[in-house]
Motif scaffolding. Sequence first.
Motif, PDB file in Angstrom:
ATOM      1  N   UNK A   1       0.869  -1.179   0.000  1.00  0.00           N
ATOM      2  CA  UNK A   1       0.000   0.000   0.000  1.00  0.00           C
ATOM      3  C   UNK A   1       0.904   1.226   0.000  1.00  0.00           C
ATOM      4  N   UNK A   2       0.822   1.990  -1.065  1.00  0.00           N
ATOM      5  CA  UNK A   2       1.636   3.191  -1.223  1.00  0.00           C
ATOM      6  C   UNK A   2       0.785   4.389  -0.823  1.00  0.00           C
ATOM      7  N   UNK A   3       1.329   5.244   0.089  1.00  0.00           N
ATOM      8  CA  UNK A   3       0.542   6.372   0.609  1.00  0.00           C
ATOM      9  C   UNK A   3      -0.242   5.909   1.817  1.00  0.00           C
ATOM     10  N   UNK A   4       0.494   5.262   2.751  1.00  0.00           N
ATOM     11  CA  UNK A   4      -0.177   4.519   3.831  1.00  0.00           C
ATOM     12  C   UNK A   4      -0.103   5.208   5.193  1.00  0.00           C
ATOM     13  N   UNK A   5       0.380   6.436   5.245  1.00  0.00           N
ATOM     14  CA  UNK A   5       0.568   7.049   6.571  1.00  0.00           C
ATOM     15  C   UNK A   5      -0.746   7.427   7.239  1.00  0.00           C
ATOM     16  N   UNK A   6      -1.760   7.751   6.416  1.00  0.00           N
ATOM     17  CA  UNK A   6      -3.015   8.279   6.978  1.00  0.00           C
ATOM     18  C   UNK A   6      -4.180   7.848   6.099  1.00  0.00           C
ATOM     19  N   UNK A   7      -5.374   8.216   6.562  1.00  0.00           N
ATOM     20  CA  UNK A   7      -6.573   8.129   5.731  1.00  0.00           C
ATOM     21  C   UNK A   7      -6.852   6.747   5.144  1.00  0.00           C
ATOM     22  N   UNK A   8      -7.214   6.747   3.884  1.00  0.00           N
ATOM     23  CA  UNK A   8      -7.659   5.521   3.216  1.00  0.00           C
ATOM     24  C   UNK A   8      -6.510   4.511   3.105  1.00  0.00           C
ATOM     25  N   UNK A   9      -5.309   4.994   2.818  1.00  0.00           N
ATOM     26  CA  UNK A   9      -4.156   4.098   2.690  1.00  0.00           C
ATOM     27  C   UNK A   9      -3.890   3.350   3.995  1.00  0.00           C
ATOM     28  N   UNK A  10      -3.909   4.077   5.095  1.00  0.00           N
ATOM     29  CA  UNK A  10      -3.679   3.446   6.403  1.00  0.00           C
ATOM     30  C   UNK A  10      -4.765   2.403   6.694  1.00  0.00           C
ATOM     31  N   UNK A  11      -6.000   2.725   6.342  1.00  0.00           N
ATOM     32  CA  UNK A  11      -7.104   1.793   6.573  1.00  0.00           C
ATOM     33  C   UNK A  11      -6.960   0.532   5.708  1.00  0.00           C
ATOM     34  N   UNK A  12      -6.445   0.692   4.487  1.00  0.00           N
ATOM     35  CA  UNK A  12      -6.173  -0.488   3.653  1.00  0.00           C
ATOM     36  C   UNK A  12      -5.177  -1.408   4.362  1.00  0.00           C
ATOM     37  N   UNK A  13      -4.122  -0.812   4.891  1.00  0.00           N
ATOM     38  CA  UNK A  13      -3.099  -1.621   5.568  1.00  0.00           C
ATOM     39  C   UNK A  13      -3.744  -2.393   6.724  1.00  0.00           C
ATOM     40  N   UNK A  14      -4.538  -1.692   7.508  1.00  0.00           N
ATOM     41  CA  UNK A  14      -5.167  -2.303   8.691  1.00  0.00           C
ATOM     42  C   UNK A  14      -6.075  -3.476   8.271  1.00  0.00           C
ATOM     43  N   UNK A  15      -6.930  -3.222   7.292  1.00  0.00           N
ATOM     44  CA  UNK A  15      -7.879  -4.275   6.911  1.00  0.00           C
ATOM     45  C   UNK A  15      -7.176  -5.447   6.223  1.00  0.00           C
ATOM     46  N   UNK A  16      -6.139  -5.164   5.445  1.00  0.00           N
ATOM     47  CA  UNK A  16      -5.410  -6.280   4.806  1.00  0.00           C
ATOM     48  C   UNK A  16      -4.775  -7.165   5.874  1.00  0.00           C
ATOM     49  N   UNK A  17      -4.223  -6.540   6.905  1.00  0.00           N
ATOM     50  CA  UNK A  17      -3.584  -7.322   7.977  1.00  0.00           C
ATOM     51  C   UNK A  17      -4.613  -8.093   8.798  1.00  0.00           C
ATOM     52  N   UNK A  18      -5.756  -7.462   9.028  1.00  0.00           N
ATOM     53  CA  UNK A  18      -6.775  -8.105   9.866  1.00  0.00           C
ATOM     54  C   UNK A  18      -7.517  -9.216   9.134  1.00  0.00           C
ATOM     55  N   UNK A  19      -7.753  -9.011   7.835  1.00  0.00           N
ATOM     56  CA  UNK A  19      -8.581  -9.966   7.091  1.00  0.00           C
ATOM     57  C   UNK A  19      -7.837 -11.239   6.716  1.00  0.00           C
ATOM     58  N   UNK A  20      -6.553 -11.104   6.465  1.00  0.00           N
ATOM     59  CA  UNK A  20      -5.780 -12.263   6.006  1.00  0.00           C
ATOM     60  C   UNK A  20      -4.670 -12.522   7.015  1.00  0.00           C
ATOM     61  N   UNK A  21      -4.895 -13.507   7.853  1.00  0.00           N
ATOM     62  CA  UNK A  21      -3.985 -13.748   8.986  1.00  0.00           C
ATOM     63  C   UNK A  21      -2.576 -14.124   8.571  1.00  0.00           C
ATOM     64  N   UNK A  22      -2.447 -14.563   7.316  1.00  0.00           N
ATOM     65  CA  UNK A  22      -1.111 -14.962   6.845  1.00  0.00           C
ATOM     66  C   UNK A  22      -0.500 -13.947   5.887  1.00  0.00           C
ATOM     67  N   UNK A  23      -1.285 -12.936   5.538  1.00  0.00           N
ATOM     68  CA  UNK A  23      -0.827 -11.983   4.526  1.00  0.00           C
ATOM     69  C   UNK A  23       0.236 -11.027   5.052  1.00  0.00           C
TER      70      UNK A  23
END
Length: 299
Positions: free
Chosen positions: A49-71
């Motif tokens: 995720x490029x542009x991940x410090x805040x906002x939508x990018x940060x939320x992508x990082x969070x959900x990707x980590x939470x949704x896929x336990x091995x990702x």
Amino acid sequence: MQNKMKVWVMGYRSLVGVTPLMSLRRNRTFAFTSSSDSALKWEGGVSMVQGASRGIGLEFVKQLLEKNELGHVIATCRDPNGATGLLDLKNKFTERLNILELDVTKESTIEASARSIKERYGYLNLLINASGILSIPNVLQPETTLNRVEKSSLMLAYEVNAVGPILVIKHMWPLLKVGGGSGTNRDVAVIANLSARVGSIGDNRLGGWHAYRSSKTALNQLTKTVSVELTRKRDQIVCILLHPGTVDTDLSRPFQRNVPECKLFTKEFSVQKLLHIIENAKSNDNGKFFAWDGQEIPW
Ligand SMILES: NC(=O)c1ccc[n+]([C@@H]2O[C@H](COP(=O)([O-])OP(=O)(O)OC[C@H]3O[C@@H](n4cnc5c(N)ncnc54)[C@H](OP(=O)(O)O)[C@@H]3O)[C@@H](O)[C@H]2O)c1
């Protein structure tokens, strides 16, 4: 034989600036196939995720980590030490989150990130370009009339919103490959660029916001152009554009006054919807411009 030898590597630690082999740690087992490209087999897939410090990018990082336990997730931003939201996630997902420095206006940082990702993971299954600017106090004011249009604003918006994401794709392209791990229906690698409905020429009824609007139009054309090349080369990569809706972030905050409450999305809601589109992307989606609800947006 030697090339195919299966080696078991015991875990790793993803600290910024620590080389992959130095960071191996004895707490978890991963399969490591010593193949010709020496790529580690990252069960669960590797997303960036490029542009991940805040906002939508940060939320992508969070959900990707939470949704896929091995990702595994690579989150890039301009200032890793100041990205408090990412650092909080790093405390929770120490092993699966890797934070790298990347400023889309500095190509050397894009190249360095690509090198680092290649060395450590060998490949990427998903690339999300989430960076973007709409207004910066005293630097970039969204124009309400032609009289307010400034060359400097136009150039800055193009540089960050259109040129930057395409350079990121250019450098990450050799790393992209099919996969993504459990929980997704993808049989393609995905590049998702965060665009905006206001970038649509066909949908432009209100005018204004010349720099932002036209920079997103440029991003759309550049992304479409990449998608044509991907099809021609029969790469199993799908390149799509996403409009997240009007989302409650720093970017939209100064302009939320006239947005009805029901049309102002939380970033959690918007990213859930966008991830659904990404996870179900098929090869015939290549080059399409989707809104958060999956509807195609006219060019
Ligand atoms: N929010 C909305 O309503 C909305 C609507 C339509 C489209 N979008 C699009 O969605 C994307 C995300 O927007 P957002 O609402 O999450 O915005 P945001 O909260 O303002 O976040 C913007 C992100 O872009 C990063 N960025 C800015 N300049 C950069 C550069 N030169 N290099 C690398 N990163 C840079 C910022 O990093 P720093 O922390 O370093 O500044 C920040 O992480 C943008 O492309 C935006 O145009 C948003």
